[in-house]
Design an enzyme around this catalytic site. Structure first.
Site, mmCIF file in Angstrom:
data_model
loop_
_atom_site.group_PDB
_atom_site.id
_atom_site.type_symbol
_atom_site.label_atom_id
_atom_site.label_comp_id
_atom_site.label_asym_id
_atom_site.label_seq_id
_atom_site.Cartn_x
_atom_site.Cartn_y
_atom_site.Cartn_z
ATOM 1 N N HIS A 189 -0.280 7.184 -3.309
ATOM 2 C CA HIS A 189 -0.232 5.722 -3.190
ATOM 3 C C HIS A 189 -1.001 5.103 -4.345
ATOM 4 O O HIS A 189 -2.007 5.639 -4.801
ATOM 5 C CB HIS A 189 -0.799 5.241 -1.851
ATOM 6 C CG HIS A 189 -2.128 5.824 -1.516
ATOM 7 N ND1 HIS A 189 -2.275 7.097 -1.005
ATOM 8 C CD2 HIS A 189 -3.382 5.318 -1.629
ATOM 9 C CE1 HIS A 189 -3.556 7.350 -0.831
ATOM 10 N NE2 HIS A 189 -4.257 6.292 -1.203
ATOM 11 N N HIS A 225 -3.015 1.716 -5.485
ATOM 12 C CA HIS A 225 -3.686 0.518 -4.958
ATOM 13 C C HIS A 225 -3.570 -0.619 -5.977
ATOM 14 O O HIS A 225 -3.841 -0.423 -7.163
ATOM 15 C CB HIS A 225 -5.194 0.769 -4.813
ATOM 16 C CG HIS A 225 -5.582 1.799 -3.812
ATOM 17 N ND1 HIS A 225 -5.937 1.484 -2.517
ATOM 18 C CD2 HIS A 225 -5.718 3.147 -3.903
ATOM 19 C CE1 HIS A 225 -6.288 2.592 -1.861
ATOM 20 N NE2 HIS A 225 -6.162 3.613 -2.691
HETATM 21 P P1 5GP Z 1 -7.241 6.406 -0.508
HETATM 22 O O1 5GP Z 1 -8.694 6.405 -0.139
HETATM 23 O O2 5GP Z 1 -6.538 7.651 0.016
HETATM 24 O O3 5GP Z 1 -6.972 6.170 -1.954
HETATM 25 O O4 5GP Z 1 -6.612 5.153 0.236
HETATM 26 C C1 5GP Z 1 -6.035 5.178 1.493
HETATM 27 C C2 5GP Z 1 -5.806 3.745 1.877
HETATM 28 O O5 5GP Z 1 -4.938 3.695 2.989
HETATM 29 C C3 5GP Z 1 -7.091 3.012 2.290
HETATM 30 O O6 5GP Z 1 -7.281 1.882 1.452
HETATM 31 C C4 5GP Z 1 -6.830 2.631 3.736
HETATM 32 O O7 5GP Z 1 -7.360 1.380 4.066
HETATM 33 C C5 5GP Z 1 -5.315 2.657 3.830
HETATM 34 N N1 5GP Z 1 -4.798 2.937 5.151
HETATM 35 C C6 5GP Z 1 -5.259 3.872 6.008
HETATM 36 N N2 5GP Z 1 -4.502 3.873 7.133
HETATM 37 C C7 5GP Z 1 -3.551 2.933 6.963
HETATM 38 C C8 5GP Z 1 -2.474 2.477 7.782
HETATM 39 O O8 5GP Z 1 -2.242 2.945 8.890
HETATM 40 N N3 5GP Z 1 -1.682 1.501 7.262
HETATM 41 C C9 5GP Z 1 -1.906 0.947 6.026
HETATM 42 N N4 5GP Z 1 -1.078 -0.021 5.625
HETATM 43 N N5 5GP Z 1 -2.912 1.349 5.247
HETATM 44 C C10 5GP Z 1 -3.730 2.333 5.706
#
Ligand code: 5GP
Ligand code: ZN
Length: 138
Positions: free
Chosen positions: A101, A103
């Site tokens: 993903h 951001h």
């Molecule tokens: P990472 O730390 O892996 O780069 O980011 C994961 C992101 O996914 C976090 O910003 C978190 O808030 C988001 N996230 C976690 N669970 C969900 C969810 O169920 N739905 C959505 N839309 N975002 C999520």
């Protein structure tokens, strides 16, 4: 392939809800459920890919094209000062959801977001060695 225990696969297939901004055959653009700032957006490929290390470069190109288009619209619509585009790979790099993903994090004057590291000071020789090693393997 859809991974059974992956929340972003569930979101991509519609099995789990998300606030979706745009969707096409390859990608879904949605709001982060726990945003760092107002309007924090995530762009995910619909097909499960864990991280940048497994991502097809051409597909990443199309994803970034979409990111650029969304960022420009967000800049107009939200009252932001700037934006960080962030993409974490591996738990040591802060990845918590192991489905690729990107951001898009709008930045506002008084927000609480920090991205900090301490600059290191390698020698010119060390830099050259690392640069050459990567370049030679391409
Ligand atoms: P990472 O730390 O892996 O780069 O980011 C994961 C992101 O996914 C976090 O910003 C978190 O808030 C988001 N996230 C976690 N669970 C969900 C969810 O169920 N739905 C959505 N839309 N975002 C999520
Ligand atoms: Zn997945």
């Amino acid at each position: 392939m859809k991974q059974e225990d992956c929340i972003f696969c569930k979101i991509a297939s519609g099995e789990m809800n998300s606030i979706t901004i745009l969707e096409n055959s390859e990608f879904k653009v949605m709001l982060d459920r726990f945003p760092a700032t107002r309007g924090h957006v995530l762009i995910i490929p619909k097909e499960h890919v864990e991280s940048i290390f497994e991502m097809e470069p051409e597909k990443a190109g199309r994803l970034f094209q979409l990111a650029t288009q969304i960022a420009q619209v967000m800049k107009k619509e939200l009252d932001m000062e700037g934006m960080n585009v962030l993409q974490n790979n591996g738990s040591c790099a802060g990845q918590t959801v192991f489905h690729f993903h990107l951001h898009l994090i709008p930045r506002y004057k008084e927000d609480e977001v920090t991205f900090k590291w301490k600059a290191t000071e390698p020698t010119e020789e060390e830099l050259l060695m690392i640069g050459n090693r990567i370049a030679a393997a391409l």
